[in-house]
Design an enzyme around this catalytic site. Sequence first.
Site, PDB file in Angstrom:
ATOM      1  N   TYR A  35      -2.154  -0.736  10.712  1.00 50.62           N
ATOM      2  CA  TYR A  35      -2.395  -1.478   9.588  1.00 50.62           C
ATOM      3  C   TYR A  35      -1.144  -1.069   8.771  1.00 50.62           C
ATOM      4  CZ  TYR A  35      -3.690  -1.205   4.649  1.00 50.62           C
ATOM      5  OH  TYR A  35      -3.671  -1.284   3.316  1.00 50.62           O
ATOM      6  N   LYS A  62       1.993  -3.455   6.554  1.00 44.53           N
ATOM      7  CA  LYS A  62       2.527  -3.437   5.171  1.00 44.53           C
ATOM      8  C   LYS A  62       3.731  -3.261   5.028  1.00 44.53           C
ATOM      9  CE  LYS A  62      -1.525  -4.463   3.390  1.00 44.53           C
ATOM     10  NZ  LYS A  62      -1.584  -5.923   2.825  1.00 44.53           N
ATOM     11  N   SER A 108       0.754  -1.200  -0.249  1.00 43.70           N
ATOM     12  CA  SER A 108      -0.224   0.107   0.119  1.00 43.70           C
ATOM     13  C   SER A 108       0.879   1.221  -0.109  1.00 43.70           C
ATOM     14  CB  SER A 108      -0.911  -0.044   1.159  1.00 43.70           C
ATOM     15  OG  SER A 108      -1.492   1.240   1.392  1.00 43.70           O
TER      16      SER A 108
END
Length: 349
Positions: A154, A158, A127
């Site tokens: 989150y 990644k 991302s």
Amino acid sequence: MATILITGGTGYIGSHAAIQLFEQGRFNVVSIDNQLRSSIKALDRIEAISGRRMTNYSIDACDLHAVEEVFEAHPDIVGVIHFAALKAVGESVEHPLFYYRNNLESLVNMLACCEKYHVANFIFSSSCTVYGDIAVEELPVTEKTITTEAASPYGATKLMGERIIQDFIVSTDKVKAIALRYFNPVGAHESGLNGEEPIGRPNNLVPYITMTASGLLEQLTVFGGDYNTRDGSALRDYIHVTDIADAHLLALDYLMEGRNTAPYERFNLGSGNGVTVLEAIAAFEKASGVKLNYRVGDRRPGDVEQIYSDSSLAKEKLGWETKYDINDMMASAWKWQLELNKTKEKQQS
Ligand code: UDP
């Protein structure tokens, strides 16, 4: 026929990639998805569009033993695309361990199985969140832009995920990998028969817009009107989900044909165009003919002011070309929302 194993095959991007893999006709596609955040109905949609039924194993990718059984059942797997992950920023702040366990353990399991079962080609859903809050002077971001400390658990999964792959790739000569850094995937299949199906109240802008326009939500709040952008609202790089799915097929070919220039590479997937929230709303209103009920409110904590991509590396190396603009994204998202509304009406009658 060789098999591609995708995790998250009933999810938003995974289901679009499955359709394209089936339509390409070169591979069988098998999925691992526990339907924690997606619907098994995606299998029907994939079949309605592509004419092929995907085999899905409703298991948790964190369950190594169960994942190994899938690899053993399919000795013809030649590539893995690992889409499955939890992705709600706010939820990750509330439940960090849930996110770290889910997103990292599943990744470790998939990599371990690639090595154990001699699957040489691995694609990871990363991302643009790995770039953190970037200074305006550094825009657009390229793959050389320094990644910074993630703003949320989150985002950290990644960033750590990319690091885990890097360390793994150094340790093995059996697997090659690509991390695809998505900007803001939106829109739906052009047929209007497959798209994002948020469970509960959506966090993301486009489903929030289409649900508000349908009367399912009362009003959209534009998070922040005082950013230093052309109209004061935050700016993002929206990219059509079909274009995102395309890049996975190209990345697989790139690895399988040995055109990769390193055992592990990372590519930005964005349109290269920055679009503000207010511009996105205007594009939606034009595409749908529906006036949106919205108000400008406070900034959302953790949001960056603006980010957009330089995706020339993916264009140059993978041969990736985007086909859709913001108007297509909004038109397809709206078509899909109308389809979802029809299905709900049928269920209620
Ligand atoms: N946004 C908004 N209202 C909403 C949801 C999102 O104004 O109800 C804005 C958000 O602040 C950001 C952009 O829309 O500037 C995209 O947000 P989204 O959550 O879709 O993706 P993100 O960029 O946060 O990954």
